[in-house]
Design an enzyme around this catalytic site. Structure first.
Site, PDB file in Angstrom:
ATOM      1  N   THR A 156       0.857  -1.183   0.000  1.00  0.00           N
ATOM      2  CA  THR A 156       0.000   0.000   0.000  1.00  0.00           C
ATOM      3  C   THR A 156       0.892   1.231   0.000  1.00  0.00           C
ATOM      4  O   THR A 156       1.938   1.250   0.664  1.00  0.00           O
ATOM      5  CB  THR A 156      -0.961   0.009   1.200  1.00  0.00           C
TER       6      THR A 156
ATOM      7  N   HIS B 210       1.843 -12.371  13.445  1.00  0.00           N
ATOM      8  CA  HIS B 210       2.830 -12.847  14.410  1.00  0.00           C
ATOM      9  C   HIS B 210       2.780 -14.357  14.607  1.00  0.00           C
ATOM     10  O   HIS B 210       3.676 -14.943  15.217  1.00  0.00           O
ATOM     11  CB  HIS B 210       2.640 -12.145  15.756  1.00  0.00           C
TER      12      HIS B 210
END
Length: 257
Positions: A160, A216
């Site tokens: 992005t 994560h």
């Protein structure tokens, strides 16, 4: 005075566009099901700026568009992904599916209507010049509503780019089921301390932040930091003028001091 609250406002009801609704649904899913973490690094874009200055006028004369920083970043990103393949992955139950090809989703802003993420397939096989053409073509067709289903499927990693709006730092949300997303923030001239032997000096350099948000569960902060360090080094040290049209850019091009 009447009993009316002086702070009351009126509102105009605006239905969300289909694109905005779909984007919202995906972002809620990502934010509520993925344990996000993010790390940022500051990048020196001096060599990219030099390449843009040298190649940009000819590029605009030939293609009618400006040569932005983004394709240089994407080219370096593809090399870094091959060296750190788990950023280019997705979870499947208790397994990690690591993609062997690099299909980059490029977020394109559609204004109030939301955004769409067309895909540059096999981006790692393209030169910087090819990537620049691909980005411009996808953005143009996205805003003209001319994308095909094949144009918006198969991404393995998303980028992005809020930087053209002058952003300093961003915290992007992962595009599921991918494991990570990179935000490219604004590039501006800033004073930085550089070293030449034992002496330090202050120079003005085009600098900007890159931020990777990551799942994560897939990898940890040390892996993300090492990946971003490699990406930063590739961007800062590559001879981009010499490497611009090569497909893909070689490791030797990228490792010149």
């Amino acid at each position: 005075m009447t009993g009316t609250d002086v702070h009351t406002s009126t509102y105009r009801r605006v239905p969300l566009s289909p694109v905005r609704r779909r984007t919202g649904e995906r972002m809620v899913r990502a934010a509520t099901t993925i344990p996000h973490a993010s790390i940022s690094v500051e990048v020196d874009y001096a060599r990219v700026a030099a390449a843009r200055a040298a190649l940009g006028p000819g590029w605009r004369a030939e293609h009618g568009t400006s040569l932005t920083y983004l394709p240089f970043i994407l080219s370096a990103l593809c090399v870094a992904i091959h060296e750190f393949p788990e950023v280019n992955a997705r979870l499947d139950g208790s397994d990690l599916l690591v993609a062997e090809r690099v299909h980059l989703g490029i977020a394109v802003d559609l204004g109030v209507n939301g955004l769409v993420v067309p895909v540059i397939h096999d981006a790692d096989r393209l030169s910087v010049a090819d990537l620049a053409l691909a980005v411009a073509d996808l953005a143009r067709r996205a805003r003209a509503k001319q994308l095909t289903p094949a144009d918006v499927t198969g991404a393995t990693y998303t980028v992005t780019n809020p930087g053209p709006f002058g952003t300093y730092a961003s915290a992007p949300i992962i595009n599921p089921p991918q494991a990570a997303i990179l935000a490219v923030d604004g590039i501006a001239k800033r004073p930085v301390v550089t070293s030449d032997g034992p002496d330090d000096r202050i120079e003005i350099r085009p600098m900007g932040l890159l931020t990777q948000a990551f799942d994560h569960r897939v990898f940890d902060g040390a892996y993300c930091a090492a990946f971003l360090h490699r990406l930063r080094t590739l961007i800062a040290d590559t001879d981009w003028v010499a490497a611009f049209a090569r497909s893909p850019v070689t490791t030797e091009d990228r490792e010149k001091p």
